[in-house]
Design an enzyme around this catalytic site. Structure first.
Site, PDB file in Angstrom:
ATOM      1  CD1 TRP A 292      -1.051   2.270   2.352  1.00  0.00           C
ATOM      2  CD2 TRP A 292      -2.837   1.680   1.144  1.00  0.00           C
ATOM      3  NE1 TRP A 292      -1.966   3.289   2.433  1.00  0.00           N
ATOM      4  CE2 TRP A 292      -3.075   2.956   1.702  1.00  0.00           C
ATOM      5  CE3 TRP A 292      -3.834   1.100   0.343  1.00  0.00           C
ATOM      6  CZ2 TRP A 292      -4.253   3.659   1.489  1.00  0.00           C
ATOM      7  CZ3 TRP A 292      -5.006   1.806   0.143  1.00  0.00           C
ATOM      8  CH2 TRP A 292      -5.211   3.056   0.701  1.00  0.00           C
ATOM      9  CG  ASN A 294      -1.465   6.681   2.914  1.00  0.00           C
ATOM     10  OD1 ASN A 294      -0.877   5.708   3.311  1.00  0.00           O
ATOM     11  ND2 ASN A 294      -1.840   7.639   3.743  1.00  0.00           N
ATOM     12  CG  ASP A 295      -0.764  10.994   3.276  1.00  0.00           C
ATOM     13  OD1 ASP A 295      -1.715  10.490   2.679  1.00  0.00           O
ATOM     14  OD2 ASP A 295      -0.830  11.410   4.461  1.00  0.00           O
ATOM     15  CD  GLN A 311       2.240   7.812   6.111  1.00  0.00           C
ATOM     16  OE1 GLN A 311       1.426   7.299   6.857  1.00  0.00           O
ATOM     17  NE2 GLN A 311       3.486   8.056   6.488  1.00  0.00           N
ATOM     18  NE  ARG A 415      -3.882  12.421  10.734  1.00  0.00           N
ATOM     19  CZ  ARG A 415      -5.112  12.446  11.255  1.00  0.00           C
ATOM     20  NH1 ARG A 415      -5.275  12.577  12.559  1.00  0.00           N
ATOM     21  NH2 ARG A 415      -6.166  12.366  10.459  1.00  0.00           N
ATOM     22  CG  ASP A 416      -0.610  14.548   8.792  1.00  0.00           C
ATOM     23  OD1 ASP A 416      -0.115  13.466   9.149  1.00  0.00           O
ATOM     24  OD2 ASP A 416      -1.794  14.677   8.443  1.00  0.00           O
ATOM     25  CD  GLU A 463      -6.428  13.127   7.408  1.00  0.00           C
ATOM     26  OE1 GLU A 463      -6.513  12.185   8.204  1.00  0.00           O
ATOM     27  OE2 GLU A 463      -6.533  12.975   6.186  1.00  0.00           O
TER      28      GLU A 463
HETATM   29  C1  FRU Z   1      -3.771  11.527   5.212  1.00  0.00           C
HETATM   30  C2  FRU Z   1      -3.410  10.755   6.472  1.00  0.00           C
HETATM   31  C3  FRU Z   1      -2.542  11.595   7.381  1.00  0.00           C
HETATM   32  C4  FRU Z   1      -1.808  10.575   8.174  1.00  0.00           C
HETATM   33  C5  FRU Z   1      -1.573   9.509   7.140  1.00  0.00           C
HETATM   34  C6  FRU Z   1      -1.568   8.113   7.674  1.00  0.00           C
HETATM   35  O1  FRU Z   1      -4.031  10.693   4.136  1.00  0.00           O
HETATM   36  O2  FRU Z   1      -4.564  10.332   7.129  1.00  0.00           O
HETATM   37  O3  FRU Z   1      -3.263  12.511   8.161  1.00  0.00           O
HETATM   38  O4  FRU Z   1      -0.623  11.045   8.708  1.00  0.00           O
HETATM   39  O5  FRU Z   1      -2.603   9.630   6.190  1.00  0.00           O
HETATM   40  O6  FRU Z   1      -1.183   7.226   6.679  1.00  0.00           O
END
Ligand code: FRU
Length: 713
Positions: A292, A294-295, A311, A415-416, A463
């Protein structure tokens, strides 16, 4: 291919060999397929008026149940409580088998077997921590000691907090001995090769796997280990422990499972011969080799290399246990994957964050000549905190700072962190997401101590904050600051080193369905001066050993328009290096019924069009079957159900569209419209079409460039 087929065969043979013939037919106790719970007694609200048809509102996807219905106590959310009690039945078989999932709270989210009014057996779901899975897994009780006695089953939900619900299905009396679960099954090996390849079956019960080297746990993670033919193979890099004795430990394993033995030590990733050739593998969008994504995280440029972290769930297709994957590129187009940069640690999984070059060694991490790269991330433990890690070797290896966390938990799911260098005050500034539409700015002299500067509210987003300076109309004497959240809603304003003061917005950066959690590169050399953004492209790639894509790198500029200050978004110029041939249509009228692109065939395209609408009510493209339509009256572009405003300029519109296997990126009027679309482009349609509807349009120019894959040099 040969080896993949061989392993499938092994799984099948083993599976068949262990099948045992039942003596007496099974006796169903409940399959929850009816509209109501029938003769079961229902108390409380949690189980609803009858069996749920799978997932309930606001619940993560429930899977692993049989048929259409199941007992699911998420009715009314986690807060509701209730109980289901079966009528009495006689125990007439050796075992009771069932499927169970949800909360793992003993006595509170459980299924009990009652004999003579006493609980003699109990089972819970697997989850007590945030995250987890709503998957139901098989479980069983040996009930031979109560043979012939009357019994009842009760399904209990007395929990009201996180994972305060229970899911049950398919309760059966049987004489077939269910495969026992081995606890802490192990296999020993000496590490001699680069990778461990691990068989994954999406949706299989999660197992906790640990790798111990010389008796110490060096990696541990959850994985849906394949008890049957795997869907794909995950890999784990063994480079650090060559020549050492190791043990693989699996917390629970069906006794008939071939999975532990199937885990394979090899010099390559299993199936590497098919890498980047898989049917739904994007050819010029970044994807993870396996698992997987993501970000995008930690986008930073250092010494000729663009660093892209992301991610990543290396052992899961659906996104668990986030790590930071890592890739580098010298041109934003061709990427090379490096080993995983950040692994989950005692503070939690590695959620999103950013990276900087610590040019002045403010954190004191520098050990040699090379400048230090520092990542700042969220450790998604309980509670969330922010930490840092550093690298003295151009990002090749990473060390977590021993003093983590550098920012303690503040509120909710804070976060982030996005960190930048604020040159006028010679300090670091960090934007952090707090809760709902709330963000805050912090500053630090050394990346370790942080002071809260001010709060920023962006209605309608959450986020992944971004915060950067950008020149208005390219004029470096007219700088503005942009602040945005994960969906790209942005404010433009001013920043004096302590306070961000919005002047306009929030405005949507994008109109597509395939954009989230974007980030821009830190440390782009000032001679270049671009603000380059990369988003996550949320689109599922079913049947593939990887999932989700990153969006195209795009360059942002800030313009003063009649509507106010607006960001413009265009693909980075480097993408032109993928162009191969070229078809140019000269200026001409486009009469309804004709398609001047009928002769062009291909798979990957970069297409630019300048079209005057004239009498046409609609101008329609079909890019390998994907329709992109412009409605002259509504002044709207639409694709796959998404609509976006696009005002003609002197009666004409300009479009740039890039077609990959799972996306069509659309840019309108030189970047005033940005519409990244995730769509599985039909593989057997290689055609292009442009047509006018309801009257003639005029093509000023139309250029089509077939593209080559960025994975073949
Ligand atoms: C956004 C998010 C972030 C978090 C990450 C976790 O897509 O939810 O806020 O840090 O993905 O994978």
């Amino acid at each position: 291919m040969k080896s993949a087929r061989h392993s499938v065969l092994c799984f099948l043979t083993l599976g068949f060999a262990l099948a045992v013939v039942a003596s007496e037919p099974d006796i169903p106790i409940a399959d929850f397929e009816g509209a109501t719970y029938g003769d079961w007694k229902v108390t409380g609200e949690a189980f609803g008026p009858g069996p749920a048809h799978g997932t309930l509102p606001s619940q993560m996807t429930v899977s692993g149940f049989r048929g259409h219905g199941l007992a699911n106590s998420f009715y009314g959310g986690d807060r509701s409580v209730g109980r289901l009690t079966s009528p009495e039945f006689a125990i007439r078989r050796a075992y009771i088998t069932f499927l169970i999932g949800g909360g793992g709270w003993e006595k509170q989210t459980c299924m009990n077997l009652l004999v003579g009014g006493k609980i003699v057996r109990t089972a819970t779901g697997p989850n007590t921590k945030p995250g987890g899975s709503e998957e139901l897994a098989p479980a069983s009780w040996d009930v031979r000691e109560w043979a012939g006695q009357n019994a009842q089953i009760e399904i209990v939900d007395e929990a009201t907090g996180g994972w305060g619900h229970i899911n049950v299905d398919e309760i059966v009396q049987t004489d077939r001995k269910p495969p026992a679960l081995l606890l802490d099954a192990t296999r020993s090996l000496t590490i001699r090769k680069r990778y461990l390849n691990l068989p994954v079956k999406n949706g299989a019960p999660k197992r906790h796997v640990s790798l111990l080297v010389e008796g110490r746990v060096v990696r541990e993670f959850d994985i849906e280990l394949a008890d049957t033919a795997p869907d794909w193979w995950a890999f784990l890099d063994l480079t650090a422990w060559q020549g050492k004795p190791a043990t693989i430990k699996v917390d629970k394993l069906r006794e008939d499972s071939p999975a532990l033995n199937a885990i394979e030590q090899a010099d390559g990733i299993k199936g590497a011969e098919d890498l980047y050739r898989e049917a739904l593998r994007p050819q010029f969008h970044f994807t993870s080799r396996r698992g997987w994504l993501n970000d995008p995280n930690g986008l930073v440029f250092y010494k000729g290399e663009y660093h892209l972290f992301y991610q990543h769930s290396p052992y899961s297709w659906s996104g668990d246990d986030k790590h930071w994957g890592h890739a580098v590129s010298t041109d934003l187009v061709h990427w090379r994957e490096l080993p995983i940069a950040l692994y989950p640690d005692e503070h939690g999984a590695m959620w999103s964050g950013s990276a900087v070059v610590d040019w002045n060694n403010t954190a004191g991490f520098q050990t040699g000549k090379e400048k230090v790269l520092v990542c700042m991330f969220t450790a998604a433990g309980n509670p969330f905190t922010q930490g840092i890690a550093y690298s003295n070797d151009r990002g090749r290896t990473w060390t977590k700072y021993a003093g983590n966390p550098v920012l303690p938990h503040i509120v909710g799911g804070d976060r982030d962190p996005k960190v930048i260098w604020y040159a006028p005050d010679k300090k670091w500034v960090m934007a952090l997401y707090l809760d709902k539409d709330q963000y805050a700015l912090f500053s630090s002299p050394n990346l370790k101590q942080w002071e809260r500067l001010c709060d920023v509210v962006i209605p309608g987003t959450a986020e992944c904050p971004e915060f950067f300076e950008i020149a208005l109309e390219g004029n470096r004497k007219a700088m503005r600051w942009v602040f945005y959240g994960a969906n790209g809603r942005y404010l433009v304003g001013r920043f004096d080193g302590r306070l961000f003061t919005p002047e306009s917005g929030p405005i949507s950066l994008n109109y597509g369905n395939c954009f989230y959690a974007s980030q821009t590169f830190n440390d782009i050399p000032s001679a270049d001066g671009r603000r380059i953004l990369v988003p996550w492209g949320p689109i599922a790639t079913p049947g593939m050993p990887f999932n989700q894509i990153l969006g195209l790198p795009v360059a942002l500029t800030l313009r003063a328009t009649d509507d106010g200050l607006r960001l413009r978004v265009n693909p980075v110029k480097e993408l032109r290096s993928l162009r191969t041939g070229r078809t140019v249509l000269k200026a001409r009228t486009l009469v309804p019924g004709e398609n001047p692109l009928a002769g062009v065939k291909g798979e990957l395209f970069d297409l630019s069009a300048d079209i005057c609408l004239d009498q046409a009510a609609e101008v329609r493209f079909k890019l390998r079957g994907v329709a992109v339509m412009y409605d002259s009256k509504a002044q709207e572009l639409s694709c796959e159900g998404k609509r976006a405003p696009l005002k003609p300029v002197n009666g004409c519109i300009r479009l740039r569209m890039l077609v990959d296997r799972t996306s069509v990126d659309i840019f309108g009027n030189d970047g005033s419209l940005y519409m990244p679309m995730g769509v599985i482009v039909p593989h057997d349609n290689l055609s292009l079409e442009i047509s006018a509807q309801g009257g003639a349009a005029r093509i000023n120019s139309l250029e089509v460039y077939p593209l080559k894959s960025s994975w073949q040099r």
